[in-house]
Design a protein around this motif. Sequence first.
Motif, PDB file in Angstrom:
ATOM      1  N   ASP A  58       5.576  -0.734  -3.614  1.00 59.97           N
ATOM      2  CA  ASP A  58       5.201  -0.550  -5.016  1.00 59.97           C
ATOM      3  C   ASP A  58       4.712  -1.848  -5.654  1.00 59.97           C
ATOM      4  O   ASP A  58       4.313  -1.860  -6.812  1.00 59.97           O
ATOM      5  CB  ASP A  58       6.372   0.020  -5.806  1.00 59.97           C
ATOM      6  CG  ASP A  58       7.578  -0.905  -5.835  1.00 59.97           C
ATOM      7  OD1 ASP A  58       7.737  -1.722  -4.899  1.00 59.97           O
ATOM      8  OD2 ASP A  58       8.373  -0.815  -6.782  1.00 59.97           O
ATOM      9  N   GLN A  59       4.730  -2.931  -4.897  1.00 57.71           N
ATOM     10  CA  GLN A  59       4.303  -4.247  -5.382  1.00 57.71           C
ATOM     11  C   GLN A  59       2.885  -4.538  -4.878  1.00 57.71           C
ATOM     12  O   GLN A  59       2.462  -4.017  -3.848  1.00 57.71           O
ATOM     13  CB  GLN A  59       5.248  -5.334  -4.850  1.00 57.71           C
ATOM     14  CG  GLN A  59       6.704  -5.090  -5.134  1.00 57.71           C
ATOM     15  CD  GLN A  59       7.086  -5.416  -6.560  1.00 57.71           C
ATOM     16  OE1 GLN A  59       6.619  -6.394  -7.106  1.00 57.71           O
ATOM     17  NE2 GLN A  59       7.916  -4.592  -7.153  1.00 57.71           N
ATOM     18  N   TYR A  88      -0.575   2.389   0.856  1.00 59.87           N
ATOM     19  CA  TYR A  88      -0.433   0.968   0.553  1.00 59.87           C
ATOM     20  C   TYR A  88      -1.682   0.418  -0.118  1.00 59.87           C
ATOM     21  O   TYR A  88      -2.164  -0.646   0.197  1.00 59.87           O
ATOM     22  CB  TYR A  88      -0.099   0.190   1.846  1.00 59.87           C
ATOM     23  CG  TYR A  88       1.244   0.621   2.340  1.00 59.87           C
ATOM     24  CD1 TYR A  88       2.389   0.040   1.837  1.00 59.87           C
ATOM     25  CD2 TYR A  88       1.359   1.673   3.220  1.00 59.87           C
ATOM     26  CE1 TYR A  88       3.634   0.488   2.229  1.00 59.87           C
ATOM     27  CE2 TYR A  88       2.601   2.124   3.621  1.00 59.87           C
ATOM     28  CZ  TYR A  88       3.736   1.524   3.123  1.00 59.87           C
ATOM     29  OH  TYR A  88       4.961   1.971   3.501  1.00 59.87           O
ATOM     30  N   ARG A  89      -2.186   1.147  -1.084  1.00 57.19           N
ATOM     31  CA  ARG A  89      -3.382   0.716  -1.800  1.00 57.19           C
ATOM     32  C   ARG A  89      -3.143  -0.587  -2.550  1.00 57.19           C
ATOM     33  O   ARG A  89      -4.082  -1.272  -2.914  1.00 57.19           O
ATOM     34  CB  ARG A  89      -3.846   1.798  -2.757  1.00 57.19           C
ATOM     35  CG  ARG A  89      -4.306   3.047  -2.037  1.00 57.19           C
ATOM     36  CD  ARG A  89      -4.810   4.088  -3.017  1.00 57.19           C
ATOM     37  NE  ARG A  89      -4.896   5.375  -2.390  1.00 57.19           N
ATOM     38  CZ  ARG A  89      -5.962   5.808  -1.740  1.00 57.19           C
ATOM     39  NH1 ARG A  89      -7.003   5.054  -1.617  1.00 57.19           N
ATOM     40  NH2 ARG A  89      -5.962   7.004  -1.202  1.00 57.19           N
ATOM     41  N   LYS A  90      -1.895  -0.951  -2.767  1.00 60.63           N
ATOM     42  CA  LYS A  90      -1.593  -2.204  -3.440  1.00 60.63           C
ATOM     43  C   LYS A  90      -1.505  -3.368  -2.461  1.00 60.63           C
ATOM     44  O   LYS A  90      -1.177  -4.468  -2.844  1.00 60.63           O
ATOM     45  CB  LYS A  90      -0.280  -2.085  -4.215  1.00 60.63           C
ATOM     46  CG  LYS A  90      -0.371  -1.191  -5.433  1.00 60.63           C
ATOM     47  CD  LYS A  90       0.910  -1.248  -6.221  1.00 60.63           C
ATOM     48  CE  LYS A  90       0.757  -0.530  -7.530  1.00 60.63           C
ATOM     49  NZ  LYS A  90       1.910  -0.722  -8.388  1.00 60.63           N
ATOM     50  N   THR A  91      -1.783  -3.114  -1.187  1.00 58.70           N
ATOM     51  CA  THR A  91      -1.780  -4.166  -0.182  1.00 58.70           C
ATOM     52  C   THR A  91      -3.221  -4.523   0.158  1.00 58.70           C
ATOM     53  O   THR A  91      -3.961  -3.689   0.654  1.00 58.70           O
ATOM     54  CB  THR A  91      -1.026  -3.732   1.087  1.00 58.70           C
ATOM     55  OG1 THR A  91       0.326  -3.422   0.747  1.00 58.70           O
ATOM     56  CG2 THR A  91      -1.039  -4.831   2.138  1.00 58.70           C
ATOM     57  N   ASP A  92      -3.600  -5.757  -0.146  1.00 57.77           N
ATOM     58  CA  ASP A  92      -4.932  -6.249   0.183  1.00 57.77           C
ATOM     59  C   ASP A  92      -4.823  -7.116   1.428  1.00 57.77           C
ATOM     60  O   ASP A  92      -3.883  -7.900   1.563  1.00 57.77           O
ATOM     61  CB  ASP A  92      -5.495  -7.094  -0.962  1.00 57.77           C
ATOM     62  CG  ASP A  92      -5.646  -6.312  -2.252  1.00 57.77           C
ATOM     63  OD1 ASP A  92      -5.926  -5.101  -2.173  1.00 57.77           O
ATOM     64  OD2 ASP A  92      -5.475  -6.910  -3.328  1.00 57.77           O
ATOM     65  N   VAL A  93      -5.796  -6.980   2.332  1.00 58.85           N
ATOM     66  CA  VAL A  93      -5.821  -7.777   3.547  1.00 58.85           C
ATOM     67  C   VAL A  93      -7.175  -8.472   3.597  1.00 58.85           C
ATOM     68  O   VAL A  93      -8.211  -7.809   3.547  1.00 58.85           O
ATOM     69  CB  VAL A  93      -5.624  -6.911   4.811  1.00 58.85           C
ATOM     70  CG1 VAL A  93      -5.529  -7.787   6.053  1.00 58.85           C
ATOM     71  CG2 VAL A  93      -4.390  -6.021   4.683  1.00 58.85           C
ATOM     72  N   CYS A  94      -7.161  -9.802   3.664  1.00 64.08           N
ATOM     73  CA  CYS A  94      -8.430 -10.521   3.729  1.00 64.08           C
ATOM     74  C   CYS A  94      -8.315 -11.716   4.660  1.00 64.08           C
ATOM     75  O   CYS A  94      -7.213 -12.129   5.024  1.00 64.08           O
ATOM     76  CB  CYS A  94      -8.882 -10.957   2.341  1.00 64.08           C
ATOM     77  SG  CYS A  94      -8.021 -12.371   1.674  1.00 64.08           S
TER      78      CYS A  94
END
Length: 156
Positions: A58-59, A88-94
């Motif tokens: 949720d973060q 996990y749309r709130k998880t960005d991976v770059c």
Amino acid sequence: MIFQNINAIKPLELFPHIQEAFNAVLEHFQTEQRTCVISATGVGKGHIALKLCETYADQHILIITSTAPAREHFKKDLQEKVLGYSDYRKTDVCIYRGLKNITNDDYSYIIIDEFHHCGAPSYNIQIQRILDLNPNARVLGLTATPIRPSDGRDMC
């Protein structure tokens, strides 16, 4: 706040040694904002990152990797091992090179894979900018190389 996804098929299970390291990360985050996991290649540092994403789904979380294949590997693992990436749309991976495009200032957790690369001037500038944008974020560094071979700098 720990997130419990009621649609979860099965929570990510960690091997005992990885669970112990994950518990140590959580404990350290109770009193410190930054921590680092040092462990040999292939031992399970990536699973600690995945478990953190699962636990705090949720973060808003940022995972920074050193290469495009590593980025895609994390995305695939989030999809296949951690309940599905769509959860996990709130998880960005770059990747490090993509950090210049990040302007978010609401990350709760920043996970830096291959943390020893942060010591390189080209990476350090962008990493510091992200940390400055997110001064309250908890930061988890993952590396098998805590001492940079190129300059002897201790990254942890």
